[in-house]
Design a protein around this motif. Structure first.
Motif, PDB file in Angstrom:
ATOM      1  N   PRO A  97     -61.619  21.470 -10.197  1.00 26.32           N
ATOM      2  CA  PRO A  97     -61.856  21.098 -11.600  1.00 26.32           C
ATOM      3  C   PRO A  97     -60.859  20.068 -12.118  1.00 26.32           C
ATOM      4  O   PRO A  97     -61.223  19.179 -12.899  1.00 26.32           O
ATOM      5  N   PHE A  98     -59.603  20.166 -11.676  1.00 25.99           N
ATOM      6  CA  PHE A  98     -58.592  19.203 -12.114  1.00 25.99           C
ATOM      7  C   PHE A  98     -58.860  17.818 -11.522  1.00 25.99           C
ATOM      8  O   PHE A  98     -58.676  16.796 -12.188  1.00 25.99           O
ATOM      9  N   ALA A  99     -59.310  17.810 -10.258  1.00 27.17           N
ATOM     10  CA  ALA A  99     -59.612  16.538  -9.598  1.00 27.17           C
ATOM     11  C   ALA A  99     -60.782  15.827 -10.270  1.00 27.17           C
ATOM     12  O   ALA A  99     -60.785  14.594 -10.404  1.00 27.17           O
TER      13      ALA A  99
ATOM     14  N   PHE B 214     -45.405  13.963  -8.659  1.00 29.06           N
ATOM     15  CA  PHE B 214     -46.472  14.524  -7.825  1.00 29.06           C
ATOM     16  C   PHE B 214     -45.893  15.163  -6.557  1.00 29.06           C
ATOM     17  O   PHE B 214     -46.240  16.293  -6.194  1.00 29.06           O
ATOM     18  N   LEU B 215     -44.999  14.447  -5.880  1.00 21.63           N
ATOM     19  CA  LEU B 215     -44.442  14.937  -4.621  1.00 21.63           C
ATOM     20  C   LEU B 215     -43.482  16.101  -4.840  1.00 21.63           C
ATOM     21  O   LEU B 215     -43.401  17.013  -4.010  1.00 21.63           O
TER      22      LEU B 215
ATOM     23  N   THR C  62     -52.151  15.872 -12.489  1.00 19.56           N
ATOM     24  CA  THR C  62     -51.560  15.553 -11.192  1.00 19.56           C
ATOM     25  C   THR C  62     -50.638  16.670 -10.720  1.00 19.56           C
ATOM     26  O   THR C  62     -50.660  17.058  -9.543  1.00 19.56           O
ATOM     27  N   VAL C  63     -49.823  17.197 -11.617  1.00 19.14           N
ATOM     28  CA  VAL C  63     -48.917  18.295 -11.261  1.00 19.14           C
ATOM     29  C   VAL C  63     -49.718  19.535 -10.853  1.00 19.14           C
ATOM     30  O   VAL C  63     -49.404  20.201  -9.849  1.00 19.14           O
ATOM     31  N   ALA C  64     -50.772  19.859 -11.610  1.00 15.08           N
ATOM     32  CA  ALA C  64     -51.599  21.027 -11.287  1.00 15.08           C
ATOM     33  C   ALA C  64     -52.237  20.876  -9.912  1.00 15.08           C
ATOM     34  O   ALA C  64     -52.230  21.805  -9.085  1.00 15.08           O
ATOM     35  N   ILE C  65     -52.806  19.696  -9.639  1.00 19.79           N
ATOM     36  CA  ILE C  65     -53.432  19.441  -8.335  1.00 19.79           C
ATOM     37  C   ILE C  65     -52.411  19.586  -7.221  1.00 19.79           C
ATOM     38  O   ILE C  65     -52.655  20.240  -6.193  1.00 19.79           O
TER      39      ILE C  65
ATOM     40  N   SER D 129     -55.995  27.331  -2.399  1.00 17.03           N
ATOM     41  CA  SER D 129     -55.294  26.054  -2.357  1.00 17.03           C
ATOM     42  C   SER D 129     -56.209  24.870  -2.068  1.00 17.03           C
ATOM     43  O   SER D 129     -55.945  23.758  -2.542  1.00 17.03           O
ATOM     44  N   ILE D 130     -57.268  25.070  -1.294  1.00 18.06           N
ATOM     45  CA  ILE D 130     -58.157  23.951  -0.978  1.00 18.06           C
ATOM     46  C   ILE D 130     -59.221  23.760  -2.056  1.00 18.06           C
ATOM     47  O   ILE D 130     -59.458  22.647  -2.529  1.00 18.06           O
ATOM     48  N   LEU D 131     -59.855  24.850  -2.484  1.00 25.58           N
ATOM     49  CA  LEU D 131     -60.928  24.746  -3.477  1.00 25.58           C
ATOM     50  C   LEU D 131     -60.386  24.689  -4.907  1.00 25.58           C
ATOM     51  O   LEU D 131     -61.007  24.088  -5.792  1.00 25.58           O
ATOM     52  N   GLY D 132     -59.223  25.274  -5.136  1.00 28.79           N
ATOM     53  CA  GLY D 132     -58.677  25.408  -6.482  1.00 28.79           C
ATOM     54  C   GLY D 132     -58.475  24.113  -7.249  1.00 28.79           C
ATOM     55  O   GLY D 132     -58.675  24.068  -8.473  1.00 28.79           O
ATOM     56  N   PRO D 133     -58.074  22.999  -6.590  1.00 36.30           N
ATOM     57  CA  PRO D 133     -57.849  21.760  -7.357  1.00 36.30           C
ATOM     58  C   PRO D 133     -59.120  21.085  -7.868  1.00 36.30           C
ATOM     59  O   PRO D 133     -59.017  20.108  -8.623  1.00 36.30           O
TER      60      PRO D 133
END
Length: 419
Positions: A307-309, A274-275, A324-327, A301-305
Motif C-alpha cells: 500500500p505504501f509503494a 531510506f538506507l 519511504t521510511v515505512a517501505i 516484509s515482502i507483501l507489507g510495503p
C-alpha cells in the motif's frame, strides 16, 4: 536423495555459547565493507555529470559492480563449506581497497567499470565466510546473530550517501581515496575475528558431540522436492525485494531531483534516511523471526510495503519521506528470515547458501538496475516508480513456501515442555 535435517534442540543438551563480541566485530567489518560499496550508487549523480553519462551507462556501472559481487559468492561458499578459510575475507577487503583507491582517480568510464568490479569482487569474497562465522558465533540465536551482522551492513550502506553529500560533493571525487582507511581498519578487525574462529570451532566440536546423542530426530528429513520448491520460492521473493530496493538505491536521488527539484545534497540525505531505515528494519526483522518464526516475517516484509509503494508516486515531498521510511523498515526485515530459512532447508551447506543468497541480492539488484536504467531513459524516472510499486505483490508467492519449523521455535517449545 534426502537431505539431513538439523539436529533438534533437546532440554538435556548443553546450550551453545553466543560470542557477542565476535558478532559485534563482524557487524563492524560488515559496516565498513558496505560503507565502501554504498559510495558507488551515492556518487552516480556526480559521475553522470562529470562524464556526461546516460541512465543506461549508470545502470551498466551498477550491473558491473553487482555481477562482480554475485558470481563468485556461491563458489566461495561452496569451497569454504569443505575447507573453512577464516582469513579469506582479508583477501577480499584487499580487492576493495584497490577498487576504491582507483575509483577516486579514474580517468575514463572504462576504469570506473574496472574499479567497481574490484569492489564487487572484494564483497563477494567477504560475505560467505563472514556469514558462516556469524552463524557459528550465534549460540543458536540465528535471527539475533544475522540481525547484528546485517545491521552493520545496512548501517554502512546508509552512511554512503551521507559521506557523498558532505565530503565527496564538496571536495570532489578524489576524496574517495580517504575511504581506503575504512578498508584498512576492516582488515585489522578481520584478523581478530579470524583468530577467534579456532576457539569457536573447538567449542562447536564439543557441542556437536553432545548434541549427536540426541540426534534421534523428531523432525523428518526434508525431501529433495521440499528443498527445491523452498529455494525457488525464496529466490523469487529475493528478486522482487532486490528489484524494488535497487530502484531506490540507484535512482531515488534522480527521482527526487526530477520530481521535486531538490539539490544533490538533499537527495543524498533522503537516500541516507531510506538506507538507515533499512538498518533498523533488518535488526528487528531478525529478532522477530526468532520469536514468531521466519514464515510470518517473510509474509509481512515482502507483501507489507504494497500500500505504501502504491501511494508513493503520488505523494508530495514530505509524505514521500514518510512513505519511504515505512517501505524501507518493512521490506528490510525480509533478508535475515529468507537467509536463515534457506539455511534451515539445507543445514549442511551454510557457506554455499550464504554465498548464493548474498550473490542473488547483488546480482538481481544489478540486473534490475540495468533494466530500470533503460526504462528510465525511455519512459522517465517517475514512470519507473509507478511500475515498481507493484513489485511487492510477489509476496503472495510466500503461500507456496514449504512450512518448516525453525530452530528458534523448536527451542522455545522444548523449554516450555521442560517447565
Amino acid at each position: 536423495m534426502k537431505q539431513a535435517a538439523p539436529v533438534p534442540f533437546h532440554p538435556s543438551t548443553p546450550q551453545p555459547l553466543t560470542y557477542t563480541a565476535v558478532l559485534i566485530v563482524l557487524g563492524l567489518t560488515h559496516l565498513l565493507n558496505d560503507l565502501i560499496q554504498s559510495l558507488i550508487p551515492a556518487i552516480y549523480p556526480i559521475i553522470k555529470e562529470a562524464y556526461a553519462l546516460d541512465f543506461v551507462q549508470i545502470g551498466m556501472i551498477a550491473l558491473t559492480f553487482q555481477i562482480a559481487g554475485s558470481l563468485l559468492q556461491p563458489v566461495v561458499g561452496y569451497v569454504t563449506d569443505r575447507r573453512p578459510m577464516p582469513y579469506l575475507p582479508i583477501v577480499g577487503m584487499s580487492f576493495t581497497l584497490v577498487g576504491v583507491a582507483s575509483l577516486g582517480f579514474a580517468p575514463s568510464y572504462g576504469v570506473i567499470l574496472v574499479s567497481v568490479a574490484c569492489i564487487g569482487l572484494g564483497s563477494a569474497i567477504f560475505h560467505p565466510e563472514a556469514t558462516r562465522l556469524a552463524r557459528h558465533a550465534s549460540g543458536g540465536q540465528q535471527g539475533l546473530a544475522q540481525g547484528i551482522f546485517q545491521v552493520g551492513g545496512q548501517a554502512g550502506g546508509s552512511l554512503g550517501p551521507l559521506f557523498a553529500a558532505f565530503i565527496i560533493v564538496p571536495l570532489g571525487r578524489s576524496s574517495l581515496a580517504w575511504f581506503t582507511i575504512a578498508a584498512l581498519l576492516a582488515i585489522v578487525l578481520m584478523r581478530w575475528t579470524a583468530s577467534q574462529h579456532v576457539l569457536i570451532r573447538k567449542h562447536m566440536v564439543a557441542a556437536d558431540a553432545s548434541l549427536a546423542q540426541d540426534a534421534a530426530a523428531t523432525i523428518r528429513p526434508r525431501s529433495r522436492r521440499t528443498v527445491i520448491v523452498g529455494l525457488t520460492v525464496l529466490s523469487l521473493l529475493m528478486l522482487s525485494k532486490a528489484a524494488y530496493i535497487e530502484s531506490f538505491r540507484s535512482f531515488y536521488t534522480f527521482y527526487l531531483i526530477e520530481r521535486f527539484g531538490v539539490s544533490i545534497q538533499t537527495s543524498q540525505i533522503m537516500l541516507f534516511i531510506f538506507l538507515l531505515a533499512q538498518a533498523v528494519g533488518v535488526l528487528f526483522g531478525g529478532i522477530a523471526g526468532d520469536k514468531v518464526g521466519r514464515h510470518r516475517i517473510i509474509w509481512i516484509s515482502i507483501l507489507g510495503p504494497l500500500p505504501f509503494a502504491l501511494l508513493l508516486p503520488f505523494a508530495d515531498f514530505f509524505w514521500t519521506g514518510i512513505l519511504t521510511v515505512a517501505i524501507s523498515l518493512i521490506i528490510a526485515s525480509a533478508f535475515a528470515s529468507i537467509l536463515i530459512y534457506a539455511m534451515e532447508l539445507t543445514p549442511l551447506h551454510v557457506g554455499l547458501i550464504g554465498g548464493v543468497f548474498y550473490g542473488l541480492d547483488f546480482g538481481l539488484g544489478g540486473v534490475a538496475a540495468a533494466v530500470l536504467g533503460g526504462l528510465a531513459d525511455t519512459i522517465g524516472v517517475e514512470s519507473v516508480y509507478r511500475l515498481c510499486a507493484f513489485l511487492p505483490l510477489a509476496g503472495l508467492l510466500t503461500w507456496f513456501l514449504p512450512r518448516i519449523e525453525d530452530d528458534a521455535i523448536l527451542r522455545r517449545r522444548a523449554e516450555n515442555r521442560k517447565r
